[in-house]
Design a protein around this motif. Structure first.
Motif, mmCIF file in Angstrom:
data_model
loop_
_atom_site.group_PDB
_atom_site.id
_atom_site.type_symbol
_atom_site.label_atom_id
_atom_site.label_comp_id
_atom_site.label_asym_id
_atom_site.label_seq_id
_atom_site.Cartn_x
_atom_site.Cartn_y
_atom_site.Cartn_z
ATOM 1 N N MET A 33 -9.807 -22.865 40.437
ATOM 2 C CA MET A 33 -8.698 -23.048 39.481
ATOM 3 C C MET A 33 -8.564 -21.819 38.570
ATOM 4 O O MET A 33 -7.451 -21.393 38.214
ATOM 5 N N ARG A 34 -9.683 -21.255 38.159
ATOM 6 C CA ARG A 34 -9.680 -20.061 37.325
ATOM 7 C C ARG A 34 -9.019 -18.895 38.055
ATOM 8 O O ARG A 34 -8.219 -18.139 37.475
ATOM 9 N N ARG A 35 -9.325 -18.828 39.364
ATOM 10 C CA ARG A 35 -8.734 -17.745 40.167
ATOM 11 C C ARG A 35 -7.225 -17.910 40.257
ATOM 12 O O ARG A 35 -6.466 -16.935 40.145
ATOM 13 N N SER A 36 -6.757 -19.153 40.472
ATOM 14 C CA SER A 36 -5.314 -19.396 40.537
ATOM 15 C C SER A 36 -4.659 -19.071 39.201
ATOM 16 O O SER A 36 -3.559 -18.486 39.147
ATOM 17 N N ALA A 37 -5.309 -19.488 38.122
ATOM 18 C CA ALA A 37 -4.738 -19.228 36.797
ATOM 19 C C ALA A 37 -4.642 -17.734 36.525
ATOM 20 O O ALA A 37 -3.627 -17.227 36.003
ATOM 21 N N PHE A 38 -5.682 -16.994 36.852
ATOM 22 C CA PHE A 38 -5.654 -15.543 36.667
ATOM 23 C C PHE A 38 -4.552 -14.899 37.497
ATOM 24 O O PHE A 38 -3.877 -13.959 37.034
ATOM 25 N N GLU A 39 -4.367 -15.437 38.702
ATOM 26 C CA GLU A 39 -3.326 -14.848 39.546
ATOM 27 C C GLU A 39 -1.951 -15.102 38.964
ATOM 28 O O GLU A 39 -1.061 -14.237 38.991
ATOM 29 N N ILE A 40 -1.769 -16.272 38.402
ATOM 30 C CA ILE A 40 -0.491 -16.576 37.755
ATOM 31 C C ILE A 40 -0.273 -15.655 36.561
ATOM 32 O O ILE A 40 0.825 -15.084 36.353
ATOM 33 N N LEU A 41 -1.296 -15.473 35.753
ATOM 34 C CA LEU A 41 -1.204 -14.584 34.609
ATOM 35 C C LEU A 41 -0.927 -13.145 35.040
ATOM 36 O O LEU A 41 -0.148 -12.401 34.408
ATOM 37 N N ARG A 42 -1.559 -12.740 36.120
ATOM 38 C CA ARG A 42 -1.358 -11.380 36.602
ATOM 39 C C ARG A 42 0.083 -11.155 37.034
ATOM 40 O O ARG A 42 0.700 -10.134 36.720
ATOM 41 N N ILE A 43 0.610 -12.141 37.749
ATOM 42 C CA ILE A 43 1.996 -12.017 38.221
ATOM 43 C C ILE A 43 2.952 -12.017 37.032
ATOM 44 O O ILE A 43 3.954 -11.270 36.990
ATOM 45 N N GLN A 44 2.678 -12.867 36.060
ATOM 46 C CA GLN A 44 3.519 -12.874 34.862
ATOM 47 C C GLN A 44 3.463 -11.531 34.144
ATOM 48 O O GLN A 44 4.475 -11.040 33.626
ATOM 49 N N GLN A 45 2.301 -10.923 34.089
ATOM 50 C CA GLN A 45 2.162 -9.627 33.423
ATOM 51 C C GLN A 45 2.972 -8.550 34.140
ATOM 52 O O GLN A 45 3.626 -7.715 33.508
ATOM 53 N N LEU A 46 2.938 -8.633 35.492
ATOM 54 C CA LEU A 46 3.702 -7.644 36.253
ATOM 55 C C LEU A 46 5.198 -7.849 36.081
ATOM 56 O O LEU A 46 5.980 -6.878 36.093
ATOM 57 N N SER A 47 5.605 -9.087 35.940
ATOM 58 C CA SER A 47 7.046 -9.349 35.793
ATOM 59 C C SER A 47 7.525 -9.125 34.369
ATOM 60 O O SER A 47 8.730 -9.003 34.134
ATOM 61 N N GLN A 48 6.618 -9.058 33.378
ATOM 62 C CA GLN A 48 6.983 -8.834 31.972
ATOM 63 C C GLN A 48 6.093 -7.726 31.406
ATOM 64 O O GLN A 48 5.113 -7.987 30.696
ATOM 65 N N PRO A 49 6.366 -6.478 31.733
ATOM 66 C CA PRO A 49 5.494 -5.359 31.334
ATOM 67 C C PRO A 49 5.442 -5.138 29.825
ATOM 68 O O PRO A 49 4.552 -4.467 29.320
ATOM 69 N N ASP A 50 6.437 -5.700 29.086
ATOM 70 C CA ASP A 50 6.428 -5.488 27.649
ATOM 71 C C ASP A 50 5.397 -6.347 26.939
ATOM 72 O O ASP A 50 5.127 -6.154 25.748
ATOM 73 N N LYS A 51 4.814 -7.343 27.655
ATOM 74 C CA LYS A 51 3.805 -8.192 27.053
ATOM 75 C C LYS A 51 2.488 -7.428 26.954
ATOM 76 O O LYS A 51 2.276 -6.442 27.657
#
Length: 820
Positions: free
Chosen positions: A783-801
């Motif tokens: 679950m931690r791995r899935s959550a990190f992957e979601i966060l990573r994708i969100q970071q790539l899609s929102q570089p200003d964060k």
């Protein structure tokens, strides 16, 4: 057709007549068939070129002659005994004696009357004839005309008389003058008396008489004719057995003649074979024993003496029209052999004889069998032989004897003679064991003759060792059904015997490892899968087979052998799953869904789980375990498809490669969706192998087998539900590039695991030998791995964060919030 098959054909041809319709000819066709087989073997050996035959062939010839003679003896004696048994049954049904005792008028009539009322004497006569007709061949002396030709010529020569040669050419000259015959005549006379004895030994008294007449020794023919019993066709009744002579025949003073023969035999000055000749004619044993060469000769001498003694006593006690000459004043010719009580005493005496060679011959296996048949003690012999078989291993030398004993026992039981049932079954089972090696198609013939209580086990033990292709094994079941065996019980027991053999073959939990679908099954697993084929041979056994298949599939899965379980399911007939099973399972599923906690309360209440048929739970269990095997096999198919993912970016591929990439992605999407569906809808969502999903009443009274089954089902849930969740996460997480929504679905598994109605988290938390701390921690890592992957994708899609923190600095609360 070999020997064993010919005997089996004879047994099969006469089956179904046990204990019915006894008569004097009941045993003849079957025993003649057995004897004919032995004779054919003997003739085949005799027909071979003598130069090509060695000692082993000569021993084989001797054996087949012995067996042929044994069957001849069985036919002779049990034909008489079957007739006596039938007459005894008729006498029991009759009102009593309706006739008058016949009055004997001649010696022959008295003897025939004795033969008619004494079954024992009739048997003695048949034994004597058997010994005579089975005696080995001999070379008879040639016929020579001219009585004492050379002696008479020597006497006729004047002045040429030898002091050693008799001076008179009459039969008593040698004993009266104490001189000898001419050498040529002496040699011929010795050969003649030996031939005469051999003729008498073979029951050919008429041939002996004819030889005397043809050799111009009519006086000797007259002495031999003295053995004939006196008869008069005028005085005898018309229905008396035998050919009626045209005039009076036989010796009215036979007792006086026999006394003279005994005296002649006792005279040591006479030729040994001449003494034996007249001893045999008079019923003496002493002088006959001097020329006996084997067990058969000694037995013939004793049987002959027994018969002569009984005939003499019968003639003496009968009220006849003529009174024979008295012999009391002549004295008694001494004999060292006491009169035997019966043949049983004779047999025992031969077994304890002073001669080692004779004792050895009496102890030979076939001699012991023949002795038991002669004295009517075959049941006792059979018991001893069965005990011998139980105590020792059968050797090559015993195989033929076992075959003979088995078929004699079957014959006598069919004729209605009492035999020890346990001994018959023991020898039959040993013979069946021998047939199982090279004549399996004949086993059913003999198993059908075992007691009904032992038939099923005997045939199942035989089938347990058969490892041939399925059509061959099914043919053996068909043969069993043809011979009236309970094939359903046999098929069940055969399967159970094989499965019980491997009942303790489970791997320890510490060695548990999930098998790959392509991994080969072990020999033990393949043997168990083939065992199930016995009970799927007939559709009427499908319900029984369903239970055993579920038991075996659980055994395989508990060892992690999903490949073996899949092979088991694939080995079943195409029509194994019955339509009514599917209908019932769907009705149960519909009923369970309509009365679930979230459904409407309207409608009739559900039927109690305990009221459902037992087979219903096994139908559900079968479907769910099959679903597991299908899902895990499809997981391998999905993993293989994912491994074929193009490695280069699409922008760097040619148009052709881009098209192939699109094709792969389309197939991968379909494969992933199907795999997800299989793991969710057919395993996790149905609460796989839970008592509720199988319609098992947990709180109802249950036996040991049901308790054991519930324990195994619980163990399977512990093993496979965590593995199923992990594999489903792998499918969803690894397919995030082609199906982005699957990444969130992989994280949503936390809610599925936490669902109280399924209780998956209980299975993840339970410690096992392979995972002492359980697998919940490992699941949290996923679950931690899935959550990190979601966060990573969100970071790539929102570089200003703000940038994503490193994994090592990520607070643990993030993972916990992800599955909250």
């Amino acid at each position: 057709m070999d020997i064993v098959a010919k005997f089996a054909a004879a047994v099969d041809a006469h089956s179904g007549r046990e204990g019915a319709g006894l008569d004097s000819d009941t045993s003849t066709p079957q025993t003649r068939a057995y004897r004919q087989v032995a004779k054919q073997q003997l003739e085949a050996l005799k027909g071979e070129a003598f130069a090509a035959r060695g000692p082993q062939d000569q021993n084989s010839e001797a054996y087949w002659k012995t067996e042929s003679n044994t069957w001849d003896l069985v036919e002779r004696l049990y034909k008489l005994r079957a007739q006596a048994l039938a007459e005894a049954q008729d006498d029991d049904m009759s009102d009593g004696d309706s006739g008058q005792e016949a009055v004997a008028t001649t010696d022959y009539a008295a003897v025939q009357e004795l033969m008619g009322r004494s079954n024992l004497l009739a048997e003695y006569m048949e034994v004597k004839r058997w010994l005579e007709e089975t005696a080995p061949e001999f070379q008879a002396v040639e016929t020579r005309k001219g009585y004492l030709f050379y002696t008479r010529r020597s006497i006729a020569r004047s002045g040429a008389r030898d002091s050693r040669i008799v001076t008179e050419a009459d039969p008593d000259a040698t004993s009266r003058q104490r001189r000898e015959l001419a050498p040529e005549d002496a040699e011929y006379s010795a050969g003649l008396v030996r031939t005469l004895y051999e003729y008498v030994r073979r029951g050919r008294v008429s041939s002996a008489i004819d030889l005397c007449v043809e050799s111009d020794e009519a006086w000797r023919a007259a002495t031999l004719k003295g053995s004939l019993v006196w008869r008069d066709p005028v005085l005898e009744p018309s229905d008396i057995p035998g050919t009626r002579p045209p005039h009076t025949a036989g010796n009215i003073n036979r007792a006086l003649w026999k006394h003279a023969c005994a005296a002649l035999a006792a005279d040591e000055a006479n030729d040994m074979f001449e003494r034996a000749l007249y001893a045999a004619l008079s019923g003496r044993i002493d002088e006959v024993a001097l020329v006996c060469e084997g067990w058969d000769d000694h037995l013939w001498a004793h049987v002959n003496a027994l018969i002569e003694a009984r005939v003499d006593r019968t003639i003496l006690d009968s009220a006849l029209l003529y009174t024979p000459a008295q012999t009391a004043a002549l004295g008694h010719v001494p004999s060292r052999y006491m009169p035997a009580r019966d043949l049983s005493q004779v047999i025992d005496a031969l077994a304890c004889h002073d001669s080692p060679a004779l004792r050895y011959a009496a102890a030979e296996p076939f001699r012991r069998l023949q002795s038991a048949i002669i004295v009517d003690k075959f049941p006792a012999y059979l018991g001893e032989y069965a005990e011998h078989l139980r105590a020792t291993e059968s050797t090559d030398a015993d195989v033929n004897l076992l075959r003979v004993v088995v078929h004699i026992a079957l014959l006598l039981r069919r004729l209605g003679f009492a035999l020890p049932l346990g001994a018959v079954a023991d020898v039959l089972e040993r013979y069946i064991d021998l047939l199982a090696s090279n004549n399996r198609h004949l086993v059913a013939v003999y198993v059908a003759h075992l007691p009904p209580s032992r038939q099923t086990e005997a045939y199942a033990l035989f089938l347990r060792g058969v490892d041939d292709p399925l059509p061959v094994r099914m043919q053996l079941l068909v043969l069993a059904e043809t011979h009236g065996l309970d094939v359903d019980a046999i098929a069940k027991l055969t399967a159970q015997l094989v499965l019980d053999k491997h009942s303790d073959s489970r791997l320890p939990a510490a060695a548990y490892a999930l098998a790959e679908p392509i991994e080969r099954t072990s020999d033990a697993e393949s043997e168990q899968i083939r065992a199930i084929e016995w009970i799927t041979a007939f559709p009427r056994l499908y319900c029984y087979a369903l239970v055993e298949i579920c038991n075996l599939a659980r055994r395989f899965l508990l060892c992690g052998r999903t490949n073996a379980a899949a092979k088991l399911f694939n080995s079943l007939p195409d029509d194994f799953v019955q339509p009514e099973w599917i209908v019932k399972a769907r009705l149960d599923d519909t009923s369970a869904a309509s009365h679930s906690p979230g459904s409407s309360a309207n409608g009739p209440p559900p039927a109690p789980i305990g009221a459902l048929p037992e087979a219903t739970s096994h139908v559900h269990e079968y479907i769910q375990m099959l679903s597991l095997c299908d899902a895990y096999h499809y997981y391998s198919t999905w993993a293989e498809a994912m491994c074929k993912r193009p490695t280069n970016p699409a922008s760097q591929l040619s148009a052709r490669m881009q098209a192939q990439c699109l094709e792969w992605k389309e197939r991968a999407v379909q494969t992933t969706d199907h795999a997800t569906l299989m793991f969710r809808s057919r395993l996790i969502d149905i609460d796989w192998l839970s008592p509720q999903s199988l319609c098992i009443a947990v709180n109802s009274p249950s036996d040991n087998s049901q308790t054991s089954r519930l324990e195994e089902l619980a163990r399977l849930r512990e093993l496979y539900i965590p593995e199923t969740v992990f594999r489903l996460h792998s499918i969803l997480f690894d397919s995030r590039d082609i199906l982005p929504q699957n990444l969130k679905r992989s994280l949503d598994l936390a809610q599925l695991v936490a669902d109280e109605s399924l209780g998956i988290y209980h299975q993840l938390a339970k410690p096992t030998m392979a995972h002492p701390l359980g697998r919940l921690t490992a699941f949290l890592g996923l679950m931690r791995r899935s959550a990190f992957e979601i966060l990573r994708i969100q970071q790539l899609s929102q570089p200003d964060k703000p940038p994503l923190l490193a994994d090592s600095t990520l607070p643990a609360s993030v993972g916990r919030r992800a599955i909250a």
